[in-house]
Design an enzyme around this catalytic site. Structure first.
Site, short mmCIF file in Angstrom:
data_model
loop_
_atom_site.label_atom_id
_atom_site.label_comp_id
_atom_site.label_asym_id
_atom_site.label_seq_id
_atom_site.Cartn_x
_atom_site.Cartn_y
_atom_site.Cartn_z
N ASP A 1 0.49 -0.53 8.45
CA ASP A 1 0.30 -0.67 7.01
C ASP A 1 1.51 -0.08 6.30
O ASP A 1 2.11 0.87 6.81
CB ASP A 1 -0.97 0.05 6.56
CG ASP A 1 -1.37 -0.36 5.15
OD1 ASP A 1 -0.93 0.31 4.19
OD2 ASP A 1 -2.08 -1.37 4.98
N TYR B 1 1.63 2.89 -5.39
CA TYR B 1 0.35 3.35 -4.84
C TYR B 1 0.19 4.86 -4.97
O TYR B 1 -0.90 5.38 -5.22
CB TYR B 1 0.22 2.95 -3.37
CG TYR B 1 0.05 1.46 -3.16
CD1 TYR B 1 -1.22 0.88 -3.23
CD2 TYR B 1 1.13 0.64 -2.90
CE1 TYR B 1 -1.40 -0.49 -3.04
CE2 TYR B 1 0.97 -0.73 -2.71
CZ TYR B 1 -0.30 -1.28 -2.78
OH TYR B 1 -0.46 -2.64 -2.60
N ARG C 1 -7.62 -10.70 9.50
CA ARG C 1 -9.06 -10.99 9.44
C ARG C 1 -9.43 -12.45 9.60
O ARG C 1 -10.59 -12.78 9.80
CB ARG C 1 -9.62 -10.47 8.11
CG ARG C 1 -9.74 -8.96 8.05
CD ARG C 1 -10.22 -8.48 6.70
NE ARG C 1 -9.23 -8.70 5.66
CZ ARG C 1 -9.45 -8.49 4.36
NH1 ARG C 1 -10.64 -8.08 3.95
NH2 ARG C 1 -8.50 -8.70 3.47
N ARG D 1 -11.47 -4.80 15.09
CA ARG D 1 -11.60 -4.00 13.86
C ARG D 1 -12.98 -3.34 13.81
O ARG D 1 -13.11 -2.17 13.44
CB ARG D 1 -11.36 -4.92 12.66
CG ARG D 1 -11.75 -4.41 11.30
CD ARG D 1 -10.81 -3.36 10.76
NE ARG D 1 -11.18 -2.96 9.42
CZ ARG D 1 -12.25 -2.24 9.11
NH1 ARG D 1 -13.07 -1.82 10.07
NH2 ARG D 1 -12.52 -1.92 7.86
#
Length: 358
Positions: free
Chosen positions: A81, A158, A35, A44
């Site tokens: 990811d 996670y 970013r 994006r």
């Protein structure tokens, strides 16, 4: 063009990982496609959401290549990811604005763990291997391509917590209260990661990295039993050679500075260091076994080129003469950084490091 590293126009990164002589210290940056780059933000926005960006090979390829057009980086890293594996296991990964990754389904019982299947990379993760093939083709030997995955422990945090966590109380309770189920979960994840990384290698990844972002949250006995043992299980299953070229493996535990010797003993080629580690001491401890990757504090990237250059010089001097160092940050670059500062870092590493490779 043949597929060997001999056809790499720049193989500094691979050579440094194998502790072979180089002319300069190679440098790449964790989250170098991200970013902080306006061109990334454009793609994006075009993708609409993060998962579409990840799972569309053409878009993943474009953002992987963006930082290489701006900076003289010595490696590209697949844009993806770490949570693609649990997503492929059916947990339903989604990203909520400003809150990071979340899962629709969490793992909350021994029964949930028993039901988990190892995903076939050719099926649910095909978009990743397609992206690797495409990036490798587009790179055309300019620099090597790094494939990666999350570590079993980090993925488990996670999956059990349902997203990011500061305390990891649910997943730690699993380790303490039901170690048998915890071991089954880690084993399934380790085998999934190994199959997935081997698929990336088959598709063209020239080095692979395992990110154990949350290993540092564990006690020493738990780190060895539930994190490191399963990274070892991955290393043992990886293809370490393709087309006559060695495929180096990098293990990175954030907060793992006190376990460097144990990590180096896994048979990996390189150990990632976060910024809290003294790189000189790390080299004294494990430099005869592994290369070291790191380890500038990412916060320094928000200062100015002069400060960045000074700190880069300090780290290079601490490592000292000879090969076996891949310069990187000690964790990922943050979104608030100006690209000019990244250029200052990359150029400083190349200029300042030549003296250590004479």
């Amino acid at each position: 063009m043949s597929d060997s590293n001999n056809s790499l126009k720049n193989d500094r990164f691979i050579k440094a990982l194998l502790r072979q002589p180089v002319d300069r210290t190679p440098v790449w940056i964790m989250r170098q496609a991200g970013r902080y780059l306006p061109e990334y933000r454009e793609v994006r926005a075009q993708a609409g959401d993060f998962m579409t960006l990840c799972s569309t090979p053409e878009l993943a390829c474009e953002v992987t290549l963006q930082p290489l057009r701006r900076f003289e980086l010595d490696a590209a890293i697949l844009f993806s990811d770490i949570l693609t594996i649990p997503d492929a296991m059916g947990l339903g990964l989604y990203f909520s604005e400003g809150e990071g990754p979340k899962f629709e389904t969490t793992i909350s019982s021994a029964g949930d763990i028993k039901k988990l299947a190892i995903p076939d990379p050719a099926d649910k993760l095909r978009y990743v291997t397609d992206a690797v093939s495409l990036i490798r083709k587009e790179l055309d030997g300019q620099v090597p391509l790094i494939g990666f995955a999350g570590s079993p422990w980090t993925l488990a945090t996670y999956m059990v917590e349902g997203g990011s966590s500061k305390t990891f109380s649910k997943v730690k309770a699993l380790l303490f209260e039901d170690p048998t189920s915890a071991h089954l979960l880690m084993a399934k994840l380790a085998d999934s990661v190994a199959v997935y990384l081997n698929a990336q290698i088959d598709a063209g990844a020239q080095a692979v990295m395992v990110f154990d972002s949350w290993g540092g949250a564990l006690t020493t006995p738990h780190y060895k039993e539930f994190s490191l043992a399963y990274m070892q299980r991955i290393v043992d299953q990886l293809k370490r050679e393709k087309d006559g070229q060695t495929i180096p493996v990098i293990l990175f535990t954030k907060g793992g500075g006190m376990w460097l010797q144990d990590i180096a003993n896994t048979g990996c080629n390189a150990v990632g260091l976060d910024w809290s580690v003294d790189i000189k001491q790390a080299r004294q401890q494990v430099g005869d076994k592994v290369a070291l990757q790191g380890n500038m504090d990412p916060a320094i990237m928000a200062t100015n080129p002069e400060v960045i250059k000074q700190e880069a010089s300090r780290i290079l001097a601490e490592f000292g003469n000879g090969s076996g160092h891949v310069f990187n940050l000690g964790h990922g670059i943050t979104p608030n950084i100006t690209p000019e500062n990244v250029k200052a870092l990359v150029d400083a590493v190349h200029e300042e490091s030549a003296q250590y490779h004479r």
